[in-house]
Design a protein around this motif. Structure first.
Motif, PDB file in Angstrom:
ATOM      1  N   THR A 336       0.666  -1.116  -0.118  1.00  0.00           N
ATOM      2  CA  THR A 336      -0.080  -0.026  -0.104  1.00  0.00           C
ATOM      3  C   THR A 336       0.841   1.201  -0.008  1.00  0.00           C
ATOM      4  N   LEU A 337       0.444   2.309  -0.882  1.00  0.00           N
ATOM      5  CA  LEU A 337       1.219   3.267  -0.951  1.00  0.00           C
ATOM      6  C   LEU A 337       0.243   4.844  -0.795  1.00  0.00           C
ATOM      7  N   VAL A 338       0.466   5.270   0.016  1.00  0.00           N
ATOM      8  CA  VAL A 338      -0.458   6.623   0.471  1.00  0.00           C
ATOM      9  C   VAL A 338       0.418   7.956   0.050  1.00  0.00           C
ATOM     10  N   LEU A 339       0.084   8.457  -1.349  1.00  0.00           N
ATOM     11  CA  LEU A 339       0.772   9.602  -1.786  1.00  0.00           C
ATOM     12  C   LEU A 339       0.239  10.838  -1.170  1.00  0.00           C
ATOM     13  N   GLU A 340       0.900  11.611  -0.376  1.00  0.00           N
ATOM     14  CA  GLU A 340       0.064  12.940   0.211  1.00  0.00           C
ATOM     15  C   GLU A 340       0.463  14.153  -0.767  1.00  0.00           C
ATOM     16  N   ASP A 341       0.176  15.188  -0.398  1.00  0.00           N
ATOM     17  CA  ASP A 341       0.378  16.396  -1.502  1.00  0.00           C
ATOM     18  C   ASP A 341       0.452  17.648  -0.563  1.00  0.00           C
ATOM     19  N   ALA A 342       0.742  17.750   0.714  1.00  0.00           N
ATOM     20  CA  ALA A 342       0.540  18.827   1.553  1.00  0.00           C
ATOM     21  C   ALA A 342       1.710  19.825   0.917  1.00  0.00           C
ATOM     22  N   THR A 381       5.548  10.328   0.729  1.00  0.00           N
ATOM     23  CA  THR A 381       5.051   8.951   0.315  1.00  0.00           C
ATOM     24  C   THR A 381       4.903   7.814   1.379  1.00  0.00           C
ATOM     25  N   ILE A 382       4.019   7.583   1.905  1.00  0.00           N
ATOM     26  CA  ILE A 382       3.805   6.531   2.914  1.00  0.00           C
ATOM     27  C   ILE A 382       3.652   5.102   2.552  1.00  0.00           C
ATOM     28  N   LEU A 383       4.871   4.290   2.829  1.00  0.00           N
ATOM     29  CA  LEU A 383       4.707   2.966   2.555  1.00  0.00           C
ATOM     30  C   LEU A 383       4.235   1.985   3.620  1.00  0.00           C
ATOM     31  N   THR A 384       3.163   1.249   3.231  1.00  0.00           N
ATOM     32  CA  THR A 384       2.463   0.400   4.529  1.00  0.00           C
ATOM     33  C   THR A 384       1.745  -0.901   3.675  1.00  0.00           C
ATOM     34  N   ASP A 385       1.117  -1.430   4.703  1.00  0.00           N
ATOM     35  CA  ASP A 385       0.258  -2.513   4.157  1.00  0.00           C
ATOM     36  C   ASP A 385      -1.162  -2.428   4.846  1.00  0.00           C
ATOM     37  N   ARG A 386      -2.043  -2.054   4.033  1.00  0.00           N
ATOM     38  CA  ARG A 386      -3.422  -1.511   4.591  1.00  0.00           C
ATOM     39  C   ARG A 386      -3.943  -2.789   5.232  1.00  0.00           C
ATOM     40  N   ARG A 387      -3.405  -4.092   5.356  1.00  0.00           N
ATOM     41  CA  ARG A 387      -3.925  -4.802   5.687  1.00  0.00           C
ATOM     42  C   ARG A 387      -3.719  -5.118   7.243  1.00  0.00           C
ATOM     43  N   ASN A 388      -2.405  -4.430   7.582  1.00  0.00           N
ATOM     44  CA  ASN A 388      -1.795  -4.386   8.871  1.00  0.00           C
ATOM     45  C   ASN A 388      -2.635  -3.205   9.635  1.00  0.00           C
ATOM     46  N   THR A 389      -3.645  -3.548  10.257  1.00  0.00           N
ATOM     47  CA  THR A 389      -4.441  -2.475  10.813  1.00  0.00           C
ATOM     48  C   THR A 389      -3.766  -1.455  11.617  1.00  0.00           C
ATOM     49  N   GLU A 390      -2.905  -1.988  12.361  1.00  0.00           N
ATOM     50  CA  GLU A 390      -2.263  -1.414  13.731  1.00  0.00           C
ATOM     51  C   GLU A 390      -1.310  -0.494  13.011  1.00  0.00           C
ATOM     52  N   GLU A 391      -0.455  -0.690  12.103  1.00  0.00           N
ATOM     53  CA  GLU A 391       0.400   0.051  11.316  1.00  0.00           C
ATOM     54  C   GLU A 391      -0.565   1.090  10.551  1.00  0.00           C
ATOM     55  N   PHE A 392      -1.730   0.810   9.777  1.00  0.00           N
ATOM     56  CA  PHE A 392      -2.315   1.819   9.117  1.00  0.00           C
ATOM     57  C   PHE A 392      -2.976   2.926   9.925  1.00  0.00           C
ATOM     58  N   ARG A 394      -1.246   3.922  12.533  1.00  0.00           N
ATOM     59  CA  ARG A 394      -0.468   5.066  12.727  1.00  0.00           C
ATOM     60  C   ARG A 394      -0.056   6.045  11.497  1.00  0.00           C
ATOM     61  N   VAL A 395      -0.442   5.265  10.241  1.00  0.00           N
ATOM     62  CA  VAL A 395      -0.309   6.016   8.880  1.00  0.00           C
ATOM     63  C   VAL A 395      -1.218   7.187   9.186  1.00  0.00           C
ATOM     64  N   GLU A 396      -2.516   6.636   9.429  1.00  0.00           N
ATOM     65  CA  GLU A 396      -3.548   7.741   9.260  1.00  0.00           C
ATOM     66  C   GLU A 396      -3.518   8.946  10.238  1.00  0.00           C
ATOM     67  N   GLU A 397      -2.580   8.641  11.510  1.00  0.00           N
ATOM     68  CA  GLU A 397      -2.099   9.625  12.472  1.00  0.00           C
ATOM     69  C   GLU A 397      -0.949  10.342  11.807  1.00  0.00           C
ATOM     70  N   ALA A 398      -0.076   9.789  11.342  1.00  0.00           N
ATOM     71  CA  ALA A 398       0.904  10.509  10.678  1.00  0.00           C
ATOM     72  C   ALA A 398       0.278  11.507   9.583  1.00  0.00           C
ATOM     73  N   ILE A 399      -0.606  11.133   8.729  1.00  0.00           N
ATOM     74  CA  ILE A 399      -1.263  11.945   7.847  1.00  0.00           C
ATOM     75  C   ILE A 399      -1.671  13.140   8.542  1.00  0.00           C
TER      76      ILE A 399
END
Lengths: 466, 438
Positions: A336-342, A381-392, A394-399
């Motif tokens: 999973t790749l979350v591409l931000e553009d702030a 660009t945040i690299l993660t695996d959406r299936r890993n709910t715990e990490e995801f 943290r990704v949402e918090e980071a965003i």
């Protein structure tokens, strides 16, 4: 769900081949390139003419059916996800370049024309359509206008809104509205062209777009500057702008991205460098030479340990191929790749770069940073695996932390990907309640039934739902 | 619904490969089918989403997904251009197998694959008979492509201009001298492939001449059959496995350095699909498949990269300006699957031809094996673009390294009554060798 009589009526308008309603087809119009929850429409319809398009909008107006327009579905903020079901309106068959006018330097296109197709067509005539979003090989001009898409050349040439001269569109009631003109200046009526650009399909449905073209630059020069610290690189960016030089492109790659690109494409990037700046100046040959020299000197002064100037067209292409492969290279690392553009004011690039590093370590996630440093538009660009709910989580918090930082620095949540669904909940944070209220009132006045891409930009508030 | 659970569990085998797709949609820019229809289920992203849907068990039956999954040329344009590196072809082939194993093959396909294709001897005999009888139904068109069309309207053939079954299949002409020709260089096992054997034996004859000329030790085992791709494309992994086993046995009898084929599709199937799609191979089979894959290559690549004659050397006796203009079509299974593109061009130049590039030389011709059978209209629309690009070069001959592409291109050119011949690079090169020698 919409009832069978509507499906039948839609089928009558576009013909059976261009109306899709089976579940399998609906599943493939439930997503775009944003990392969000899919939602299936009840039908997808492919008009092939203005007349068909108009009849579809009228039918939806009469029956209160939500419409989500979709070009190539490459949106990164969920703008083409049919949040409240209804129909998805596909622009794939509205793909004609109607006119390229060399004398007056404009093009008239249907919304489904692919960005790169137009760019190539005008280039053959010695003209230039500068906006070049990363997805330009597939993205449609309708989508570019609706999202006010940017690209690598934003710094000098601006973004899509700077090229939209006029529009023809259907409003929520199915009326055909014309705005703007084929002239350089146009001061009649409201600037509806400006309002429509970036409205993400919430105010009207595009049918024709008039785009400004400019002469192609005669000369260009590209270079790569190598840095030992990312601070030096980002300070160079601020320094170049402060020196009143406007390169066509001024891109940054951090070490994480450099290593990913090199792993992927083996173009010979220095993998131990903390950061690279990729710079291109263009224009008249004399100016290009002068600006090129100034930029080179500036880079050295700011601490670049090595500068490589492209001597041939082939070397130039290599530099930009490396930049363009950044996203692909990062995409290969994790599912999973979350591409931000702030985006921040460009003088604040050094602060933002630093903040991103802190956020990555604070939330213990992988962030590759590259992007359009010159216009303040970074792509963490945040690299993660959406299936890993715990990490995801943290990704949402980071965003959110990235958003907060961008706003603190006087920036914006989105430089070029749009608000869509992903950033709708944060709009108030950036613009304030009055701005959201104003937008909602505008929308309600123009689209009282809330059928135009519901849920996008202003969110789905209770009073908005039908 | 319980059964759909079972299917979902089977598709889960593909999960790790499926999650790599980020839905970026870049495949839309290269998919020849999407260019025609603009429908999401026709492009890789949509099909991968459908498999994801199957895995999440959201459909009530597998038919809709199967039907959409099968509407694909398997050209691999998407995979070759995928930013995330999704192995689209392997996923689609495996998914077709899973769905077929779950649903069962149609009766017609059962007869074709299990009774005919799986038994090389039977298949040879049947096509020989068909060759004898074809003139009852088909008439020769005496055109540059040497195609035939139907005497009476037939729904099966439609208005196709097809290459007739050869009077004598290549394997029928194999004398012991041809079958084992000693040379002083590398030793090559020549895998003929069905289309070349039965429809275009001249390509095989030309290949043999070229390999002999370059002193390659040649081995052409008797009893060769199909590489298995038609069965695999229809999800019939059992027939595929049977064919692979048959050939592994056959190839064990000889020592050879490389396996060469003049068919792009056979090469990519043996090289890429045999080792990855063979279900649960024993360790020894796994090793055999792996070794064979390493040894397998396209004949153009073999000649240019390994036999290494001076391919700049010009065989032609004519002056530069009198040379025949030839354009080259990149078969998907050569360029996109295997990265072979420069070598056939070198061969064509060595044959003394003036190579003129067409627009979009690497765009799919629209054949796609059984895609052409089930979606002839779409296949023809894609082929028409290829025909136009070929014709615009002003060439007298179009060359390509894949017999299936040759058939499709012949059909497209014949439809437009173009006076353009279709030749494999080996045919051009062998001809030039013959002219030079005589």
């Amino acid at each position: 769900m919409i009832n069978q009589s509507i499906i039948k009526a839609l089928k009558n308008i576009v013909g059976p081949e261009h109306l899709l309603s089976e579940k399998e087809d609906m599943y493939t119009y439930s997503y775009d390139a944003a990392v969000l929850t899919p939602r299936m429409p009840s039908a997808a319809v492919m008009p092939a003419s203005t007349e068909e398009l108009g009849r579809i909008v009228s039918l939806c107006h009469e029956n209160c059916i939500p419409i989500t327009v979709r070009g190539s579905g490459t949106n990164l903020s969920g703008g083409t996800i049919p949040e409240t079901s209804g129909i998805v309106l596909l622009t794939g068959l509205l793909n004609k370049i109607i006119e390229i006018n060399e004398q007056d330097m404009y093009a008239v296109v249907q919304p489904g024309v692919v960005t790169a197709t137009l760019a190539a067509a005008v280039e053959q005539k010695g003209l230039f359509y500068p906006p070049d979003p990363g997805s330009q090989l597939v993205s449609t001009l309708g989508g570019n206008v609706a999202e006010n898409a940017g690209g690598l050349r934003g710094l000098k040439y601006g973004v899509t809104k700077d090229y939209v001269m006029g529009l023809h569109f259907f409003d929520a009631r199915g009326n055909y509205v014309k705005t703007g003109s084929r002239t350089v200046k146009c001061a009649t009526g409201y600037n509806l062209t400006g309002l429509m650009t970036g409205s993400e399909g919430t105010l009207g449905i595009l049918d024709e777009i008039i785009l400004k073209l400019i002469p192609a630059p005669i000369a260009r020069q590209s270079m790569v500057a190598v840095y030992d610290t990312i601070e030096q690189a980002s300070e160079t960016v601020a320094g170049i702008i402060a020196a009143r030089i406007i390169p066509a492109t001024l891109e940054i790659l951090d070490n994480f991205t450099i290593r990913a690109v090199e792993d992927y494409s083996r173009v010979g990037l220095p993998i131990d460098a903390a950061a690279l700046l990729l710079i291109e100046v263009d224009g008249h040959p004399v100016v290009v030479k002068e600006d090129g020299e100034k930029v080179e000197a500036l880079c050295r002064k700011m601490g670049a340990k090595e500068i490589k100037v492209a001597e041939t067209e082939k070397e130039r292409d290599k530099i930009w191929a490396a930049r363009r492969s950044a996203l692909s290279a990062l995409a290969k690392l994790k599912p999973t790749l979350v591409l931000e553009d702030a985006t921040v004011p460009r003088s604040k690039i050094p602060d933002m770069v630093l903040a991103l590093q802190q956020i990555a370590s604070e939330f213990n996630i992988d962030i590759g940073t590259f992007g359009h440093a010159g216009d303040g538009n970074l792509h963490p660009t945040i690299l993660t695996d959406r299936r890993n709910t715990e990490e995801f989580k943290r990704v949402e918090e980071a965003i959110e932390a990235i958003f907060d930082k961008a706003l603190t620095l006087g920036g914006t949540l989105s430089g070029e990907h749009g608000t869509g669904l992903a950033k709708a909940p944060f709009l108030e944070k950036e613009a304030g309640f009055s701005s959201v209220l104003f937008s909602r009132q505008l929308r309600r006045a123009l689209d009282p039934q809330n059928i135009l891409n519901p849920g996008k930009i202003t969110g789905l508030s209770e009073e908005d739902s039908i | 619904m319980n059964q759909m659970n079972e299917l979902a569990a089977l598709v889960k085998e593909l999960e790790e490969q499926l999650v790599i797709c980020t839905r970026c949609g870049m495949c839309q820019s290269v998919c020849p089918l999407f260019e025609q229809t603009h429908k999401e289920t026709d492009v890789a992203r949509g099909k991968l989403a459908l498999l994801d849907g199957l895995m999440k068990n959201i459909f009530s039956d597998p038919n809709g997904v199967t039907q959409r999954l099968n509407k694909c040329l398997l050209c691999g344009s998407c995979a070759a251009n995928c930013p995330s590196g999704v192995n689209v072809l392997e996923i689609f082939i495996k998914a077709r197998a899973i769905l077929t194993e779950y649903k069962g093959l149609s009766v017609l396909k059962k007869i074709i694959f299990k009774k005919m294709l799986a038994n090389p001897g039977t298949f040879d005999t049947l096509t020989q008979w068909a060759g004898w009888f074809q003139s009852l139904f088909m008439k020769s068109e005496s055109n540059a492509q040497k195609t035939s069309c139907v005497r009476l309207i037939s729904p099966l053939i439609d208005n196709r201009h097809i290459l007739p079954i050869a009077r004598t299949a290549f394997h029928k002409t194999l004398s012991p001298q041809i079958q084992k020709a000693p040379g002083s260089g590398l030793s090559a096992l020549f895998f003929t492939g069905c289309l070349i054997d039965k429809f275009l034996p001249n390509v095989a004859h030309a290949s043999v001449k070229v390999l002999n000329h370059h002193d390659v030790t040649l081995i052409i085992p008797r009893g060769q059959g199909c590489c298995g791709i038609p069965a695999l494309a229809s999800g019939d992994r059992a027939t595929f496995t049977k064919l692979v086993d048959h050939h592994l046995d056959l190839f064990q009898k000889d020592e050879f350095d490389v396996l060469v084929t003049a068919c792009a599709t056979c090469t990519s199937t043996i090289k890429k699909l045999w080792p990855t799609v063979y279900k649960n191979p024993s360790n020894s089979v796994k090793n055999q498949l792996h070794t064979l894959s390493e040894k397998t290559m396209d004949i153009n690549q073999f000649l240019v990269d390994h036999v290494n004659p001076d391919f700049k050397k010009d065989l032609s006796t004519t002056q530069q300006k009198d040379r025949e203009i030839v354009t080259y079509h990149d078969p998907c299974h050569l360029k996109k699957s295997l990265g072979v593109a420069a070598q056939p061009r070198k061969i064509i130049r060595a044959a003394g031809k003036t190579l003129v590039e067409m627009d979009g030389s690497d765009r799919c011709c629209g054949m796609g094996g059984s895609f052409n059978l089930y979606h002839y209209g779409l296949s023809s629309s894609i082929g028409a673009l290829k025909q136009k690009n070929i014709s615009e070069t002003g060439c007298r001959t179009v060359s390509t390294g894949c017999p299936a592409c040759m058939m499709q291109i012949s059909d497209m050119l014949a439809k437009k009554k173009k006076n353009i011949k279709v030749r494999h690079p080996m045919e051009l090169y062998a001809r030039a060798l013959a002219d030079k020698i005589t």
